[in-house]
Scaffold this active site. Sequence first.
Site, PDB file in Angstrom:
ATOM      1  CB  ALA A  49      37.031  14.389  13.099  1.00  0.00           C
ATOM      2  CB  THR A  50      37.943  19.687  14.538  1.00  0.00           C
ATOM      3  OG1 THR A  50      38.400  18.878  15.448  1.00  0.00           O
ATOM      4  CG2 THR A  50      37.491  21.055  15.064  1.00  0.00           C
ATOM      5  CG  ASN A 105      36.511  11.303  22.308  1.00  0.00           C
ATOM      6  OD1 ASN A 105      35.255  11.775  22.065  1.00  0.00           O
ATOM      7  ND2 ASN A 105      37.256  12.314  22.848  1.00  0.00           N
ATOM      8  CD  GLN A 122      38.743   8.044  18.985  1.00  0.00           C
ATOM      9  OE1 GLN A 122      39.121   6.794  18.522  1.00  0.00           O
ATOM     10  NE2 GLN A 122      39.390   8.888  19.095  1.00  0.00           N
ATOM     11  CB  ALA A 158      43.408  10.342   7.762  1.00  0.00           C
ATOM     12  CG  HIS A 159      44.874  12.302  13.410  1.00  0.00           C
ATOM     13  ND1 HIS A 159      45.037  11.996  14.759  1.00  0.00           N
ATOM     14  CD2 HIS A 159      43.936  13.297  13.159  1.00  0.00           C
ATOM     15  CE1 HIS A 159      44.079  13.205  15.490  1.00  0.00           C
ATOM     16  NE2 HIS A 159      43.402  13.658  14.460  1.00  0.00           N
ATOM     17  CB  THR A 167      44.696  23.795  -3.013  1.00  0.00           C
ATOM     18  OG1 THR A 167      44.477  24.975  -4.018  1.00  0.00           O
ATOM     19  CG2 THR A 167      45.415  22.845  -4.083  1.00  0.00           C
ATOM     20  CB  CYS A 199      40.696  17.832  22.557  1.00  0.00           C
ATOM     21  SG  CYS A 199      40.956  16.772  21.388  1.00  0.00           S
TER      22      CYS A 199
HETATM   23  C1  PLP Z   1      39.794  13.029  17.268  1.00  0.00           C
HETATM   24  C2  PLP Z   1      38.506  13.449  17.323  1.00  0.00           C
HETATM   25  C3  PLP Z   1      37.942  14.364  16.755  1.00  0.00           C
HETATM   26  C4  PLP Z   1      38.737  15.458  16.043  1.00  0.00           C
HETATM   27  O1  PLP Z   1      39.214  14.917  15.045  1.00  0.00           O
HETATM   28  P1  PLP Z   1      40.588  15.926  14.163  1.00  0.00           P
HETATM   29  O2  PLP Z   1      40.680  15.178  13.102  1.00  0.00           O
HETATM   30  O3  PLP Z   1      41.656  15.815  15.160  1.00  0.00           O
HETATM   31  O4  PLP Z   1      39.935  17.325  14.167  1.00  0.00           O
HETATM   32  C5  PLP Z   1      36.686  14.481  16.737  1.00  0.00           C
HETATM   33  N1  PLP Z   1      35.816  13.581  17.177  1.00  0.00           N
HETATM   34  C6  PLP Z   1      36.075  12.672  17.843  1.00  0.00           C
HETATM   35  C7  PLP Z   1      35.105  11.617  18.481  1.00  0.00           C
HETATM   36  C8  PLP Z   1      37.512  12.271  18.090  1.00  0.00           C
HETATM   37  O5  PLP Z   1      37.980  11.160  18.600  1.00  0.00           O
END
Ligand code: PLP
Length: 398
Positions: free
Chosen positions: A79-80, A159, A187, A208-209, A247, A333
């Site tokens: 997501a970053t 988050n 989220q 995904a995580h 890739t 973070c």
């Molecule tokens: C966890 C999170 C991110 C960052 O996602 P990553 O995949 O760890 O880079 C960005 N935005 C929100 C709202 C999140 O909770």
Amino acid sequence: MQPTPHMPVYLDNAATTPVDPAVAAVIAECLTAEGVFGNPASRTHVYGWDAEERVEQARSELADAIHCDPREIVWTSGATESDNLAIKGIALARRSAGRHIITSKVEHKAVIDSCRWLEQQGFEVTWLDPAGNGAVDPDAVAAALRPDTVLVSIMAVNNELGVCSDLEAIGALTRSAGVPLHVDAAQALGKMRLDLSVLPVDLMSFCAHKVYGPKGIGALFVRRRRDLVLEPQMHGGGHERGLRSGTLATQQIAGFGHACVLAANALTEECARLTELRARFLEAVFELPDVKLNGDVEHSVPGIVNLAFAGVDGEALMLALAADVACSSASACTTATIEPSHVLRALGLDDALAHASIRFSFGRFTTREEVDFAAARVVETVTRLRVASATPDLAAGR
Ligand SMILES: *Cc1c(COP(=O)(O)O)cnc(C)c1O
């Protein structure tokens, strides 16, 4: 999962989730010589074709979960990266049309720091204050829109608080103003219904995580519209229609796709179960006096609660709980710094109360027993710490 003597109860699912065993099995199928290990960009043999097919299956699985066209999905590392690509990508592509961006003070750092970087490049950013519950008020967005606004970026679910903003209302405004709307939905995926066939959102970030998939894979939804052009932030082989070279990580992508299938199937049941767990937890913890809920349970996803324990230092509380309960004092973070959370500050909490706030986040593998155990430990520990701070002699061990 029973609380064991070795591992504390995991109540930090908003930071990351364990990979679902069924997802791990899918990932394992894409690694070794017997599996789908080929490069999805290899066009000259069956290894490549099989890998490409696996990647496209996953693209459809994510697209089905959010009701969009698979061609609207761009794979990223998380997501970053999706936030960076959406915000810098749109702003830089539109810089000759205007240089004004609207976002909020409660966004994830990936959004905030992308916007800050754009400020250094000559863009002007309007930083909206949230409403008292942490959601972004559509009226505030309406008031901030200008003829030179080129992007609005507002998160779906905060988050730290779990609070949802009204994307329908915000999207209706940006759509009628002709301004693209980006939404960080890291989220939201798997926690609420997301239907991009009706939501007036143009770009949406995922990872995904946070949905029982692997770390290191994410996606950006980019609505198929001729005027929605992004400046790529990663140059190279021209993968992902030139928007994100590199890739493709077949195993991560396949895992993400399967995680989406599981999340979509479990959504209704999981929301009901987490709502019950949250109610149980809150009922137990509100036995304590002077506990304040940051946010708004009515407008939140059920898995995240943020509580302020007046008169207790959050770090001290977490340290005292560490052997029994894994939770978070601010977004993970920002735990590298000891600044109070920018989200709680934007809500108007003073430093003491912001430092006394803790996020508990429940997930697919959280059990009732774990919630009861954690709540009891919180009540006990807060009570003990309050007695200690009210009697300095005791605290100092005299
Ligand atoms: C966890 C999170 C991110 C960052 O996602 P990553 O995949 O760890 O880079 C960005 N935005 C929100 C709202 C999140 O909770």
